[in-house]
Scaffold this motif. Sequence first.
Motif, PDB file in Angstrom:
ATOM      1  N   GLU A   6       1.677 -10.924  -3.459  1.00 31.54           N
ATOM      2  CA  GLU A   6       0.700 -12.010  -3.361  1.00 31.54           C
ATOM      3  C   GLU A   6       0.983 -13.119  -4.364  1.00 31.54           C
ATOM      4  N   LYS A   7       1.679 -12.766  -5.448  1.00 30.89           N
ATOM      5  CA  LYS A   7       1.932 -13.780  -6.476  1.00 30.89           C
ATOM      6  C   LYS A   7       2.871 -14.884  -5.990  1.00 30.89           C
ATOM      7  N   ILE A  35       2.373 -16.609  -3.462  1.00 29.48           N
ATOM      8  CA  ILE A  35       1.565 -17.688  -2.888  1.00 29.48           C
ATOM      9  C   ILE A  35       0.444 -18.056  -3.839  1.00 29.48           C
ATOM     10  N   GLY A  59       0.541 -16.263 -13.243  1.00 28.20           N
ATOM     11  CA  GLY A  59      -0.054 -15.091 -12.617  1.00 28.20           C
ATOM     12  C   GLY A  59      -1.277 -15.448 -11.794  1.00 28.20           C
ATOM     13  N   ALA A  60      -1.830 -16.661 -11.994  1.00 32.74           N
ATOM     14  CA  ALA A  60      -2.971 -17.093 -11.177  1.00 32.74           C
ATOM     15  C   ALA A  60      -2.478 -17.393  -9.776  1.00 32.74           C
ATOM     16  N   THR A  61      -3.346 -17.251  -8.777  1.00 31.15           N
ATOM     17  CA  THR A  61      -2.954 -17.699  -7.446  1.00 31.15           C
ATOM     18  C   THR A  61      -3.862 -18.820  -6.963  1.00 31.15           C
ATOM     19  N   VAL A  96      -6.189 -18.577  -0.550  1.00 28.36           N
ATOM     20  CA  VAL A  96      -5.583 -19.642  -1.356  1.00 28.36           C
ATOM     21  C   VAL A  96      -5.733 -20.981  -0.639  1.00 28.36           C
ATOM     22  N   HIS A 149      -5.103 -12.985   1.644  1.00 31.54           N
ATOM     23  CA  HIS A 149      -4.739 -13.684   0.410  1.00 31.54           C
ATOM     24  C   HIS A 149      -4.309 -15.128   0.692  1.00 31.54           C
ATOM     25  N   ILE A 150      -3.448 -15.293   1.693  1.00 26.33           N
ATOM     26  CA  ILE A 150      -2.950 -16.638   1.991  1.00 26.33           C
ATOM     27  C   ILE A 150      -4.096 -17.554   2.439  1.00 26.33           C
ATOM     28  N   LEU A 199       2.416 -11.878  13.572  1.00 25.27           N
ATOM     29  CA  LEU A 199       1.096 -11.608  14.154  1.00 25.27           C
ATOM     30  C   LEU A 199       0.682 -12.820  14.976  1.00 25.27           C
ATOM     31  N   GLU A 259       0.854  -1.189   0.000  1.00 22.96           N
ATOM     32  CA  GLU A 259       0.000   0.000   0.000  1.00 22.96           C
ATOM     33  C   GLU A 259       0.883   1.230   0.000  1.00 22.96           C
ATOM     34  N   VAL A 280       0.362 -17.415   9.148  1.00 22.74           N
ATOM     35  CA  VAL A 280       1.061 -16.179   9.534  1.00 22.74           C
ATOM     36  C   VAL A 280       2.576 -16.309   9.329  1.00 22.74           C
ATOM     37  N   GLN A 319       4.021 -17.142   6.841  1.00 21.97           N
ATOM     38  CA  GLN A 319       4.352 -16.689   5.483  1.00 21.97           C
ATOM     39  C   GLN A 319       4.483 -15.172   5.388  1.00 21.97           C
ATOM     40  N   LEU A 320       4.240 -14.490   6.506  1.00 24.76           N
ATOM     41  CA  LEU A 320       4.266 -13.022   6.479  1.00 24.76           C
ATOM     42  C   LEU A 320       5.482 -12.463   7.194  1.00 24.76           C
ATOM     43  N   SER A 329       3.676  -3.964  10.041  1.00 25.46           N
ATOM     44  CA  SER A 329       3.930  -5.370  10.382  1.00 25.46           C
ATOM     45  C   SER A 329       2.976  -6.323   9.674  1.00 25.46           C
ATOM     46  N   GLY A 330       3.552  -7.346   9.085  1.00 24.86           N
ATOM     47  CA  GLY A 330       2.722  -8.389   8.487  1.00 24.86           C
ATOM     48  C   GLY A 330       2.170  -8.041   7.118  1.00 24.86           C
ATOM     49  N   GLN A 331       2.485  -6.877   6.605  1.00 27.98           N
ATOM     50  CA  GLN A 331       1.909  -6.498   5.313  1.00 27.98           C
ATOM     51  C   GLN A 331       2.673  -7.076   4.116  1.00 27.98           C
ATOM     52  N   LEU A 332       3.841  -7.648   4.393  1.00 30.55           N
ATOM     53  CA  LEU A 332       4.605  -8.243   3.299  1.00 30.55           C
ATOM     54  C   LEU A 332       4.538  -9.767   3.355  1.00 30.55           C
ATOM     55  N   ILE A 333       4.554 -10.379   2.179  1.00 25.54           N
ATOM     56  CA  ILE A 333       4.572 -11.841   2.087  1.00 25.54           C
ATOM     57  C   ILE A 333       6.013 -12.281   1.844  1.00 25.54           C
ATOM     58  N   LEU A 370      -6.230  -7.612   6.820  1.00 22.93           N
ATOM     59  CA  LEU A 370      -4.871  -7.451   6.295  1.00 22.93           C
ATOM     60  C   LEU A 370      -4.792  -8.189   4.948  1.00 22.93           C
ATOM     61  N   PRO A 371      -4.566  -7.456   3.853  1.00 19.65           N
ATOM     62  CA  PRO A 371      -4.627  -8.105   2.527  1.00 19.65           C
ATOM     63  C   PRO A 371      -3.672  -9.289   2.379  1.00 19.65           C
ATOM     64  N   SER A 372      -2.464  -9.171   2.933  1.00 23.91           N
ATOM     65  CA  SER A 372      -1.494 -10.253   2.780  1.00 23.91           C
ATOM     66  C   SER A 372      -2.018 -11.551   3.403  1.00 23.91           C
ATOM     67  N   LEU A 373      -2.520 -11.452   4.619  1.00 21.72           N
ATOM     68  CA  LEU A 373      -2.993 -12.653   5.301  1.00 21.72           C
ATOM     69  C   LEU A 373      -4.284 -13.158   4.660  1.00 21.72           C
TER      70      LEU A 373
END
Lengths: 503, 387
Positions: free
Chosen positions: A411-412, A414, B161-163, B200, B196-197, A475, A322, A499, A501-502, A359-363, B191-194
């Motif tokens: 996100e790609k 995962i 590119g698919a998840t 999936v 998303h996981i 988290l 973001e 979690v 994975q973050l 915190s936690g916003q990155l994969i 939280l978008p990252s979590l």
Amino acid sequence: MKYPIILLCLVLMQSALGMSTEEARHLQRRTGFHVDSKLTKKFESMTREQAVDFLMSRTRTTPLTPQPKWIEHFEYIYDAAIRMKKGQGQKADIKKIKQRTEQIIALFPNIPKPLVSKLRTAMDDEKKIRRVLNMISNRLLSKSLQAWWLEEMHKTESPLTERMTLFWHNHFATSFKKVKVLPWMYSQNLLLRRHAFGSFKDLLRDVSKDAAMLFYLDSNKNVKGAPNENFAREVMELFTLGEGNYSEKDIKEAARAFTGWNVDRLTGDYVFRHKQHDEGNKTILGQTGKFYGDDVLNIILQNKKTAEFITKKIWKEFVSPELNEAKINAIATTFFESGYEIKTLMREVFISDEFYKSSGQLIKSPVDLLVGTIKEFDIEPVNYLPYAMMAGRLGMELFDPPNVKGWPGGEKWINTSTLLIRKDLMTRLFRVGEKKEKANMMNPMQAMASMSTLDMKAVMKDRTRSQMLEEVLVLKPVSEIEDKKKDIAWARQIVLDPVYQLR
Amino acid sequence: MKRRDFLKTTLSLSALCMLPFPVMALAKEKKILILIELKGGNDGLNTLIPFSDPLYTKLRPSIGIKESEVLKLNSKLGFHPSLKFLHQSFKSNQLAILQGVGYANPNLSHFRSIDIWETATESEEYSDQGWLQQLSSKIGDGKELVKGIIVGDNAFGPFRGATSEVLVMDNPKRFLRKNAKLNLYENKQVLPSLKHILDVENSLSKTIEELRTKTEKVELPEMNDLPQDQVAGMIKALLSVLAAGHHVPVFKISIGGFDTHTEQLNQHARLLSVLDQTFQSLEKGLKQIGVWKESTLLTYSEFGRRPAENGSRGTDHGTANVHFAMGGTVRGGLYGKQPSLSNLDGEGNMKFTTDFKSIYSEVCQKIFKISDAEIVKKNKKLPGFLT
């Protein structure tokens, strides 16, 4: 009555001066690969600025891990093959080439037998030498180079240096699959590390004239009268200004200015070929003159959009997907005014409030996951090759991003395939009483498990489970963590939690 | 809530809801596209052979196929002798032969060229999204198991590119065994990252559960003429998913080893008979399952090979290539134009006559009934091989 007040005062003073535990951990997760309790303690007694300066003071310009042994042999064979092609070689070279080939083979006891015999016979035929060199590069030496870098990431005392080198590798993306001469990929990696925290101006200039880049973006094919726009386009779109900040005309004109840039196939050195250079006038981003390639880079650097583009990309990599436009613009201004000092840029990012709220916003990328896991749990790999192969399975072949745009990331990382592999891998590494079978290099998952030792007793020695949980997971876990389990089974639940994975 | 309980509740609930309303979705046919990738770049000129062209024999003095061995299609063109089944299929009007397929400014690198094919970009463009991924939301009727299954490969290929909604697997039974440890989470994450996981993992859990309930009891049709190649396992995997009654709009399988730089005669003959048997066994299997009518088999490869043979009785990287399509949706015949051997490009390669993107465009329109996709708008002239 007295003591609690003194204690309270101490706590207040501490919090006024130093970073919170959470901030100290966050800084480590983002500048390194894991959380180290000792470093957390140290940071707790420092301000953000002090902690960041401490990290910056430790950055390196050279790797710790010695150069892979095959590079020297490769260079010899490559050199001889090119000379023979040019008609400068002698028959006697074949014998020396074969010696060097044997030395490479000896370095890899696990080379599949058919590949070995292919290698040996091909070295008889000078026409085939390059092709076979490419074949072993693709299948073996590239993996070894990846393993070399993973080892460096694991062992370095400045993981931030490696993070930054990786950032630049992804930014100035090149791939061994096109470049083919692996020592050039290696020397580019050294270049990226050397400039990782230096000046972006120097970095841009040097990487543009680096052998791997000259080949990857076809600068060697860009000649007067028949310009190849590949480098001119990507330097503006992906390396500096970003889409929308230049025109197609700018690209065409810049390509003409870059004509004459070439590479010596033998040494990999940059050469300027006057005869191939287009001497005419060019108009680039509003400026007109008889420009050369270096002039184009200078014009691009005079444009503040370049600082904004780089800052935005750093933000995505180190802070959050973001984008906080206002903050990014402010940092970009400081970066621009510093004359593109990368340290200044990174310092601004790492002391910002926004950074500590992310915190936690990155994969985790595959490299984050692999290096992070071995560091977090003190796993000592006997051999980094299966780790390198595993990173590839998870979508991150080092020295081989999918195209000049680099890895899509975020996100790609995962998807249905990689999530399963990540889970399988964790299950495999954290298995109670894993039998140590002989490593099968064709099966990276099995090889990783059998070549890695996990000593949970040692890992848990100085920390409680709840401390461990807080250090390992950014988290609170989303799955149920059962406490009534042996250490390794307990830890397995943590690494299987989404979690994990973050970061 | 444990995963199984959760599933039970949702399943029984949905079952209850379904009972009084036997909703018939607007009959959208359940089409199946099966892509067959020929890895390494198939030598199209020794696949579909212009035997009457004297230039052919001149360019290929040692690896050219003799006219007497060619399986003739007409007075000019014929098949490599390995392609017996495809030859029959062509004669019975079942097989579409797409000639001269390629793209402008061809790239001769395996890696880059397959990217171009799988992302359907122009030669100088880059995309992180596969061509089928770009269409993903428009493929299928919403009741499919997943949009696509990539069999026997780690990469998503045309679905890159698919998840989620795409699976990669070797074979369904092993896939199910390996993946028993998934959870179904209640996902109210902000939280978008979590989020998303968890998305999936949840979609994977549901898919696997669905796959499990149907696949465990499946008996595969009798298959005794499978090719002697790794592709045999992929064919079985694909058929067993379909035989279990799942709907999957796209499958991809692959045959490796087409990069025939040296001594290619025997090697290529073997590869083509693997290809021939792949078509044969897929036709047989799909007919037995009863889905042949809605199926389309389609080959692709990063490039063709150079017309002139090289010094090691092999061929180097080329451009324009021949491709095949077969199935209930296919109109047999010769499409496009065979490229000329007298008008080669600077590298000595053939000039393409059919853009591969026009084939994709036709697949979009005829198979998936998509008319508003970018690729359709950009590629209006269609080869016409689909009914």
